[in-house]
Design an enzyme around this catalytic site. Structure first.
Site, PDB file in Angstrom:
ATOM      1  N   ALA A 159       0.835  -1.216   0.000  1.00  0.00           N
ATOM      2  CA  ALA A 159       0.000   0.000   0.000  1.00  0.00           C
ATOM      3  C   ALA A 159       0.867   1.264   0.000  1.00  0.00           C
ATOM      4  O   ALA A 159       0.450   2.302  -0.503  1.00  0.00           O
ATOM      5  CB  ALA A 159      -0.934  -0.006   1.208  1.00  0.00           C
ATOM      6  N   TYR A 183      -5.529   4.799  -2.373  1.00  0.00           N
ATOM      7  CA  TYR A 183      -6.256   5.674  -1.436  1.00  0.00           C
ATOM      8  C   TYR A 183      -5.680   7.093  -1.537  1.00  0.00           C
ATOM      9  O   TYR A 183      -4.533   7.275  -1.943  1.00  0.00           O
ATOM     10  CB  TYR A 183      -6.099   5.099  -0.016  1.00  0.00           C
ATOM     11  CG  TYR A 183      -6.776   5.908   1.053  1.00  0.00           C
ATOM     12  CD1 TYR A 183      -8.157   6.049   1.058  1.00  0.00           C
ATOM     13  CD2 TYR A 183      -6.038   6.533   2.051  1.00  0.00           C
ATOM     14  CE1 TYR A 183      -8.780   6.802   2.037  1.00  0.00           C
ATOM     15  CE2 TYR A 183      -6.647   7.279   3.029  1.00  0.00           C
ATOM     16  CZ  TYR A 183      -8.034   7.409   3.014  1.00  0.00           C
ATOM     17  OH  TYR A 183      -8.646   8.167   3.974  1.00  0.00           O
ATOM     18  N   THR A 185      -4.313   9.326   0.255  1.00  0.00           N
ATOM     19  CA  THR A 185      -3.025   9.764   0.813  1.00  0.00           C
ATOM     20  C   THR A 185      -1.839   9.023   0.189  1.00  0.00           C
ATOM     21  O   THR A 185      -0.694   9.329   0.518  1.00  0.00           O
ATOM     22  CB  THR A 185      -2.959   9.496   2.335  1.00  0.00           C
ATOM     23  OG1 THR A 185      -3.171   8.092   2.540  1.00  0.00           O
ATOM     24  CG2 THR A 185      -3.991  10.293   3.098  1.00  0.00           C
ATOM     25  N   LYS A 186      -2.083   8.051  -0.663  1.00  0.00           N
ATOM     26  CA  LYS A 186      -0.998   7.202  -1.152  1.00  0.00           C
ATOM     27  C   LYS A 186      -0.196   7.906  -2.257  1.00  0.00           C
ATOM     28  O   LYS A 186      -0.543   8.990  -2.700  1.00  0.00           O
ATOM     29  CB  LYS A 186      -1.558   5.862  -1.637  1.00  0.00           C
ATOM     30  CG  LYS A 186      -2.246   5.083  -0.524  1.00  0.00           C
ATOM     31  CD  LYS A 186      -1.314   4.775   0.631  1.00  0.00           C
ATOM     32  CE  LYS A 186      -1.868   3.797   1.633  1.00  0.00           C
ATOM     33  NZ  LYS A 186      -2.876   4.370   2.555  1.00  0.00           N
ATOM     34  N   THR A 187       0.879   7.237  -2.731  1.00  0.00           N
ATOM     35  CA  THR A 187       1.830   7.923  -3.621  1.00  0.00           C
ATOM     36  C   THR A 187       1.221   8.245  -4.976  1.00  0.00           C
ATOM     37  O   THR A 187       1.663   9.183  -5.630  1.00  0.00           O
ATOM     38  CB  THR A 187       3.119   7.096  -3.781  1.00  0.00           C
ATOM     39  OG1 THR A 187       2.748   5.808  -4.302  1.00  0.00           O
ATOM     40  CG2 THR A 187       3.839   6.928  -2.463  1.00  0.00           C
TER      41      THR A 187
END
Ligand SMILES: Cc1ncc(COP(=O)(O)O)c(C=O)c1O
Length: 388
Positions: A159, A183, A185-187
């Site tokens: 994740a 999601y 906030t992910k990279t």
């Protein structure tokens, strides 16, 4: 970019005109759910990571669930999971009435302590789920060696790990199945979304079928000119398919993945320089030969050198306009895992102690030089003010 003295959030997604145009074109196309855009995202994801098969789904959690389903996890099985992770990693094991067997973390990287895995293996153990904490790869050579010795599957929770390399090899091409999250906030993000990669065609096919009600191959094509009204249900599947609207965002985000990484690396380097001489702060580790995704930048407070605890330190940063987070509250400290799996705070002393000291600082491409300096100044001032 946050204005001077305004609140700098812990995270903001980097969404440009490209993503907006791509979504609008998809909305105008008349095809909103799983279709050509999802297929394109899967193909481009495979090209980017080097994976043989990529299966897009509507969350990282869904990818993990389908991965465990594909390898045949059953009631009563055990899956090795680190305690220093988000609940999604362990909850998917519980979906099968199987047991997540928790393991303590390495004090530097906060990744699963690979040397503690073997002592927890029983005749019921079926898989190991390493989580590449914050984007720092786990000790994959050691984990694969243990998996081979005991005939276990390796399902990677990646994740945080796009893009991450372990000794030159992309995460997504190492374990049996690797699960990514998109999601917010992910990279890279699709709002909500995820991807499972594998080089096993049967697992890829099973995950694809189970992501859409267990309906026979290419179910999504049934409303196209190539498709047919006829379909067969082969399993009681799930509703985990990604929409073309989300994939339209993902295709544009993936093109920017290297640029995003370069921006996060630059911030990590600035933070390292900004904090290195502070006796109250331990900066994150990156082991040699590994490429960190820098999804998270986690400092550890040396509490013995401070007159305040972590929660107060976070409040002081907030008063200075800096948003932060904590990754993670280890699973064994949550009521569910404590009360239902019988864990307590003494079981994983490294994770328990690290948890009391960790703070995740903002690290995302839209941060300006001023934003980075504001974070450095706020951490420095707070450390100096509460120095013991
Ligand atoms: C380590 C880890 N695993 C899994 C997930 C689940 O991903 P998603 O939110 O896409 O379901 C997350 C998300 O925060 C995570 O941090």
């Amino acid at each position: 970019m946050a204005e001077q003295n305004s609140f700098l959030p812990f995270h903001l997604p980097d969404i440009g005109d490209e993503e907006i145009r791509s979504v609008v074109a998809t909305l105008r196309s008349g095809w909103l759910t799983t279709g050509a855009k999802v297929k394109q995202l899967e193909e481009e994801f495979s090209r980017y990571t080097g994976a043989t098969h990529s299966v897009a789904v509507n969350s990282g959690t869904a990818a993990l669930h389908l991965a465990l389903d594909a390898i045949g996890i059953k009631e009563g099985d055990e899956v090795i999971v680190p305690t220093m992770t988000f609940t999604a990693s362990a909850e998917v094991v519980l979906y099968f009435k199987a047991r997540p067997v928790l393991i303590d973390c390495d004090p530097d990287t906060l990744n699963i302590d690979a040397e503690r895995i073997e002592e927890k293996i029983t005749s019921r153990t079926k898989a190991i789920m390493p989580v590449h904490f914050g984007g720092h790869p786990c000790e994959m050579d050691r984990i694969l060696q243990i998996a081979r010795k005991y005939n276990l599957r390796v399902i990677e929770d990646a994740a945080h790990a796009l893009p991450t390399r372990y000794r030159g090899q992309m995460i997504g091409t190492i374990g049996d199945i690797t699960c990514f999250s998109f999601y917010v906030t992910k990279t890279i993000t699709t709002g909500e979304g995820g991807m499972a990669t594998t080089d096993n065609p049967e697992w890829a096919e099973k995950m694809r079928i189970m992501s859409l009600h267990g309906i026979s191959k290419d179910a999504w094509k049934r409303y196209t000119s190539e498709g047919s009204w006829y379909y067969e249900v082969h399993y009681p599947g799930y509703k985990y398919n990604l929409t073309d609207i989300a994939a339209a965002i993902g295709i544009e985000q993936l093109k920017k993945c290297d640029r995003f990484l370069a921006a996060r690396r630059r911030i990590a380097t600035a933070y390292d320089r900004g904090f290195r001489d502070l006796p109250e702060i331990e900066i994150p580790t990156c082991r040699p030969g590994l490429d960190h995704a820098w999804h998270l930048y986690v400092i550890k407070l040396k509490l013995e050198r401070l007159s305040i605890q972590r929660a107060e330190f976070i409040n002081k940063l907030k008063e200075k306009g800096i948003g932060t987070s904590v990754h993670f509250i280890p699973l064994h400290l949550h009521p569910y895992y404590r009360d239902n799996l019988g864990y307590n705070r003494c079981d994983f002393p490294v994770a328990t102690t690290c948890f009391e000291r960790i703070i995740s600082l903002p690290i995302y491409p839209t941060m300006s030089e001023d934003d980075i300096q504001r974070v450095i100044t706020a951490v420095r001032e707070t450390s100096e003010q509460y120095r013991r």
